[in-house]
Structure formats: C-alpha cells, structure tokens
Design a protein around this motif. Structure first.
Motif, short mmCIF file in Angstrom:
data_model
loop_
_atom_site.label_atom_id
_atom_site.label_comp_id
_atom_site.label_asym_id
_atom_site.label_seq_id
_atom_site.Cartn_x
_atom_site.Cartn_y
_atom_site.Cartn_z
N SER A 19 5.25 79.76 -9.64
CA SER A 19 3.95 79.25 -10.12
C SER A 19 4.13 78.04 -11.04
N HIS A 20 5.24 78.02 -11.79
CA HIS A 20 5.56 76.85 -12.61
C HIS A 20 5.74 75.61 -11.73
N PHE A 22 4.59 75.12 -8.54
CA PHE A 22 3.56 74.79 -7.57
C PHE A 22 2.15 74.88 -8.12
N TRP A 23 1.52 76.04 -8.05
CA TRP A 23 0.08 76.13 -8.26
C TRP A 23 -0.38 76.18 -9.71
N ALA A 24 0.49 76.41 -10.68
CA ALA A 24 0.02 76.54 -12.07
C ALA A 24 0.71 75.57 -13.03
N ARG A 25 1.21 74.48 -12.52
CA ARG A 25 1.94 73.54 -13.39
C ARG A 25 1.09 73.04 -14.54
N LYS A 26 -0.15 72.68 -14.26
CA LYS A 26 -1.04 72.18 -15.33
C LYS A 26 -1.30 73.26 -16.37
N GLU A 27 -1.54 74.48 -15.91
CA GLU A 27 -1.81 75.59 -16.83
C GLU A 27 -0.63 75.81 -17.77
N ASP A 43 5.63 68.09 -18.15
CA ASP A 43 5.74 68.57 -16.78
C ASP A 43 7.19 68.89 -16.45
#
Length: 124
Positions: A19-20, A22-27, A43
């Motif tokens: 998740s880090h 791909f899909w939750a990098r911004k979070e 990032d």
C-alpha cells in the motif's frame, strides 16, 4: 498461536508495504515527519519504508530460523517510525480516516501493541 500471529503479522506487513508503494502513497505522506522530509523527499521515505515492510514481512515467513532476529529488527522499525505517528497527531494531519485529534491520539497507542505482537510472535 505464535505461528498464526507471526504469519498474520507477515501478511499485514507485506500488505502495508504494497500500500505504501501503490494505492496509499499520499496517505502515508501525512505520517512522514518534517525532519525526515528535509533529508529526502517525503514520497521517497514512503517508498523506502514500504520496501522495508515488504522485506521484513516476507522474511518472517521465508526465514523461520531467523525469526527472533527479524522480530527484533521489525520491533525496532516500529519504534523508528513512531515519531511519524506523533507528528501526525501533533500537527493535525489527516490520513487513513484519522481526521480528528482523538483518532490521531488513539492511534499512538497502537504502536506499542505492534511492538509487543512482534516480539511475542517471533520469540522461540
């Protein structure tokens, strides 16, 4: 029970690491302390920590004879990233549904649980 908990931890770490990346990098960037962001791009910190989480999670399963050492390394990792949780709370940064002071504060108490879970499930 320890084996189940260790495998659950391993799967959780691999999932969190992915998740880090791909899909939750911004979070996850909400949890990177400002001082770390001064050393390298936030990032990049998220990507690097995600890669470490994947490696540690996979190692818990792939290297059973080294599980105690890996457990100590993972526990140290959880301690090392804790300042990010503190900063998220202190600077009121929302992420992962932690959108109130109470939720962000409550999240701080989960980190010691992760450390205890890791050490318990990886000891011989």
């Amino acid at each position: 029970m320890k084996t189940f908990l260790r495998w659950l931890l391993a799967g959780s770490m691999v999932f969190a690491g992915l998740s880090h990346l791909f899909w939750a990098r911004k979070e996850f960037q909400a949890q990177v302390p400002d001082f770390a962001g001064e050393v390298m791009d936030k990032d990049a910190v998220v990507v690097a920590s995600g890669a470490v989480e994947i490696m540690l999670g996979a190692s818990l399963v792939a290297l059973p004879k080294s599980r105690r050492t890996i457990g100590w390394i993972l526990a140290a990792f959880f301690v090392a990233v804790f300042p990010g949780n503190i900063e998220q709370w202190a600077k009121k940064r929302s992420g992962f549904g932690l959108d109130t002071d109470e939720k962000r504060f409550g999240r701080l108490f989960f980190q010691p649980v992760l450390v205890a879970w890791t050490l318990y499930s990886t000891k011989s």
